[in-house]
Design a protein around this motif. Structure first.
Motif, mmCIF file in Angstrom:
data_model
loop_
_atom_site.group_PDB
_atom_site.id
_atom_site.type_symbol
_atom_site.label_atom_id
_atom_site.label_comp_id
_atom_site.label_asym_id
_atom_site.label_seq_id
_atom_site.Cartn_x
_atom_site.Cartn_y
_atom_site.Cartn_z
ATOM 1 N N UNK A 195 71.879 31.057 47.464
ATOM 2 C CA UNK A 195 72.303 31.098 46.422
ATOM 3 C C UNK A 195 70.790 30.249 46.420
ATOM 4 N N UNK A 196 69.720 30.200 45.916
ATOM 5 C CA UNK A 196 67.818 30.032 46.109
ATOM 6 C C UNK A 196 67.754 29.787 44.235
ATOM 7 N N UNK A 197 67.370 28.566 44.451
ATOM 8 C CA UNK A 197 66.696 28.043 42.769
ATOM 9 C C UNK A 197 65.626 27.492 42.858
ATOM 10 N N UNK A 198 65.168 27.662 41.989
ATOM 11 C CA UNK A 198 63.879 26.930 41.064
ATOM 12 C C UNK A 198 64.248 25.601 40.389
ATOM 13 N N UNK A 199 64.150 24.572 41.020
ATOM 14 C CA UNK A 199 64.313 23.419 39.834
ATOM 15 C C UNK A 199 63.630 22.618 39.992
ATOM 16 N N UNK A 200 62.007 22.872 40.064
ATOM 17 C CA UNK A 200 60.958 21.735 39.555
ATOM 18 C C UNK A 200 60.444 22.604 38.530
ATOM 19 N N UNK A 201 58.586 21.961 38.279
ATOM 20 C CA UNK A 201 57.936 22.347 37.206
ATOM 21 C C UNK A 201 57.400 23.385 38.218
ATOM 22 N N UNK A 202 58.040 24.344 38.843
ATOM 23 C CA UNK A 202 55.939 25.396 39.348
ATOM 24 C C UNK A 202 57.277 26.998 39.043
ATOM 25 N N UNK A 203 56.501 27.416 39.413
ATOM 26 C CA UNK A 203 56.405 28.884 40.083
ATOM 27 C C UNK A 203 56.973 29.045 41.565
ATOM 28 N N UNK A 204 57.843 29.563 41.499
ATOM 29 C CA UNK A 204 57.999 30.024 43.274
ATOM 30 C C UNK A 204 58.083 31.669 43.943
ATOM 31 N N UNK A 205 57.157 31.935 44.448
ATOM 32 C CA UNK A 205 57.409 32.985 45.285
ATOM 33 C C UNK A 205 57.585 33.596 46.657
ATOM 34 N N UNK A 206 59.081 33.951 46.232
ATOM 35 C CA UNK A 206 59.793 34.096 47.951
ATOM 36 C C UNK A 206 59.014 35.374 48.485
ATOM 37 N N UNK A 207 58.699 35.875 49.899
ATOM 38 C CA UNK A 207 58.646 36.740 50.256
ATOM 39 C C UNK A 207 58.917 37.158 50.762
ATOM 40 N N UNK A 208 60.068 36.656 51.613
ATOM 41 C CA UNK A 208 60.871 37.788 52.924
ATOM 42 C C UNK A 208 61.888 36.501 52.673
ATOM 43 N N UNK A 209 63.280 36.997 53.600
ATOM 44 C CA UNK A 209 64.653 36.073 53.306
ATOM 45 C C UNK A 209 65.614 37.114 54.300
ATOM 46 N N UNK A 210 65.416 36.453 55.683
ATOM 47 C CA UNK A 210 66.513 37.122 56.517
ATOM 48 C C UNK A 210 66.800 35.591 57.225
ATOM 49 N N UNK A 211 68.134 36.626 58.285
ATOM 50 C CA UNK A 211 68.954 35.121 58.404
ATOM 51 C C UNK A 211 68.989 35.462 60.712
ATOM 52 N N UNK A 212 68.271 34.739 61.048
ATOM 53 C CA UNK A 212 68.662 34.867 62.407
ATOM 54 C C UNK A 212 70.102 34.282 62.612
ATOM 55 N N UNK A 213 71.362 35.433 63.545
ATOM 56 C CA UNK A 213 72.342 34.711 63.784
ATOM 57 C C UNK A 213 72.473 34.275 65.428
ATOM 58 N N UNK A 473 65.134 32.414 57.772
ATOM 59 C CA UNK A 473 63.464 33.130 58.542
ATOM 60 C C UNK A 473 63.594 33.023 56.934
ATOM 61 N N UNK A 474 62.165 32.171 56.156
ATOM 62 C CA UNK A 474 61.528 32.593 55.144
ATOM 63 C C UNK A 474 60.525 32.360 55.128
ATOM 64 N N UNK A 475 59.300 33.297 54.061
ATOM 65 C CA UNK A 475 58.066 33.035 53.709
ATOM 66 C C UNK A 475 57.339 32.685 52.224
ATOM 67 N N UNK A 476 56.834 32.563 51.690
ATOM 68 C CA UNK A 476 57.008 32.783 50.191
ATOM 69 C C UNK A 476 55.874 31.034 49.837
#
Length: 522
Positions: A195-213, A473-476
């Motif tokens: 689960x990904x959440x925005x809990x701040x006064x900002x706009x969040x931009x997530x570009x990539x989400x992948x898991x390294x197992x 592994x994420x970026x944003x």
């Protein structure tokens, strides 16, 4: 906190660590991060209790269930067989368990950063009321200043597990992040759920989400450097000594990843210094020419707050500054050079050699709410003798230091599989999967405090006889919602960039103002 049985493992961060209640005056509130599943309602009543404290002397006291209470200026609770009262001015941090009463309740450890009596007293009424007479109130509480929060499904609930790409405050500063998901386990259908959440006064931009197992031999840990290179850690060596310029012994604070976190506020010492000088001494095998420094550190809470303070100095010209950073590589390089020079959000690692102290690595400040173990590879080919001495000089208020260790073992083989998500939906149920599959121009946007989404990955089958580490592994990047009215403070902005130490002095001044305001409210 549980220590692994084998001798190669560092103490990990507390498995339920959620966030820090920051007592930041300039937000005119007590900031908290909460865990929730689904959108919270006005009828949800949080219950909170103090589970442990860390004293100024580094002693950690754990309270017997149901925990301790804060009454005026004293924490009361049972420690072992003894009922004790601890004066609040002896307390460095309060560690609080917070449980929500919604259908899928989540439990997490919350840290109250004290930093001094005034800070505690300023929040005592709010904390005490939560413990003694909880009342319904809307969620989430007043926001923190940070970046996205990522929660892992641990088989029962979502647990706060990662805080990616901290400090990426505009698109030109977008960066990759590599966070170990210590709480993540497959659900009953064999899927990893985040689960990904925005809990701040900002706009969040997530570009990539992948898991390294990563599947690896038992007794071996996997840790990343800031660029995503993975290292095996098998025999860590804590510091034999750790002292500051005043010869204060910090080893108890810096030898293990635990509830002792060294984070002095920006108050000048007796010499007027606003920068620490910490020397760490480690054993070194004869002939060792390389080492892996394993550090667990985060950006300090006040330092995180100062990002907003310094951005707002641009006033109505903030978008012009963003445009320069986003579109001009020379402007970005100049900013990175300034950050390294001032060591506000990147720390130089000095190694003692026959020629003196030489910079042999740097350490990026993550967090401030979750600190990941980060590896910094060190060249020791010029280090003589059987000891390794490392020096760091963090400015006060900008760093929270938990632990440092070194590992001299050679790398061993492991198997890694990159797993892309198979489902991603925002809080309204809309499909956002395409925005997270690659680092490109498509972003999953969360423009409001309270936005959230869910991301699902297939979980590879366990490998018999192997242990597993999963990294996100994420970026944003994110854009803070600033007060951009008024003319830019060009004189102060120029001094910050051109006069060494100005930013730290500004942070100390803002902190002193807060202390004065807090005292006047008592």
């Amino acid at each position: 906190m549980q220590r692994r049985a084998n001798s190669t493992a560092m103490l990990r961060r507390p498995t339920a660590i959620v966030l820090v209640i920051t007592l930041l005056p300039l937000l005119s509130c007590t900031s908290t991060k909460t865990q929730e599943i689904g959108l919270p309602t006005d009828q949800e009543i949080p219950a909170e209790r103090i589970t442990s404290i860390t004293t100024h002397e580094g002693e950690v006291l754990h309270f017997v269930e149901p925990g301790a209470t804060l009454q005026r200026d004293t924490v009361f609770g049972q420690v072992g067989q003894e009922y004790r009262g601890i004066a609040i001015d002896d307390v460095e941090r309060l560690w609080v368990t917070r449980t929500q009463t919604n259908t899928l309740a989540t439990v997490g450890l919350v840290v109250v950063v004290v930093g001094g009596l005034l800070l505690v007293v300023a929040a005592a009424a709010a904390i005490a009321s939560a413990f003694e007479t909880p009342k319904p109130r809307p969620e989430p509480r007043e926001p923190v200043e940070s970046c996205p929060f990522v929660y892992s499904w641990d088989g029962t609930q979502y647990v706060f597990d990662a805080e990616p790409y901290g400090g990426a405050i505009t698109r030109g500063l977008e960066r990759d992040d590599f966070a170990e998901l210590e709480s993540l386990v497959p659900d009953e259908d064999g899927r990893y759920r985040l689960k990904i959440t925005n809990e701040a006064q900002e706009t969040q931009y997530t570009n990539l989400m992948e898991l390294w197992v990563v599947d690896h031999a038992p007794g071996t840990r996997i840790a990343a450097d800031e660029f995503g290179t993975l290292y095996t850690v098998r025999d860590i060596q804590p510091p034999m000594a750790a002292t500051d310029a005043s010869r204060r012994d910090l080893r108890e604070w810096l030898a293990a990843t635990d509830q002792r976190i060294w984070e002095p506020m920006p108050v000048a010492d007796e010499r007027g210094e606003l920068r620490q000088n910490i020397v760490l001494t480690f054993p070194k095998p004869v002939g060792a020419t390389t080492a892996k420094l394993v550090a667990n550190v985060a950006t300090g809470l006040w330092g995180s707050h100062m990002i907003r303070e310094m951005l707002e100095l641009h006033g109505s010209a903030i978008n012009e500054w963003y445009a320069r950073i986003d579109g001009n590589p020379a402007s970005r390089d100049s900013l990175f050079a300034w950050i390294l020079q001032e060591e506000l959000f990147r720390l130089k690692i000095f190694v003692e050699e026959p020629t003196g102290w030489e910079v042999r690595g740097t350490l990026h400040g993550g967090g401030p709410f979750i600190a990941e173990d980060r590896v910094v590879p060190l060249d020791l080919s010029r280090v003589e003798g059987e000891t390794l001495r490392i020096r760091i000089q963090p400015p006060l208020g900008f760093w929270a230091l938990n632990s440092f260790a070194v590992d001299y073992t050679p790398e061993v083989a492991f198997d890694m599989e990159v797993i892309q998500p198979i489902e991603a939906r925002d809080g309204s149920g809309a499909d956002v999967l395409a925005t997270l599959l690659a680092a490109d121009d498509a972003y999953y946007e969360m423009p409001r405090n309270g936005d959230f989404g869910y991301v699902v990955f297939p979980a590879p089958k366990p490998v018999p006889g192997m242990e597993r580490t999963v990294l996100l592994h994420s970026s944003g990047y994110y854009l803070q919602h600033l007060d951009s009215r008024g003319e830019p403070n060009q004189a102060l902005l120029r001094a910050i960039l051109e006069v060494p130490g100005t930013a730290v002095r500004l942070a100390a001044g803002r902190y002193a103002e807060w202390r004065e305001n807090a005292a006047s409210r008592q």
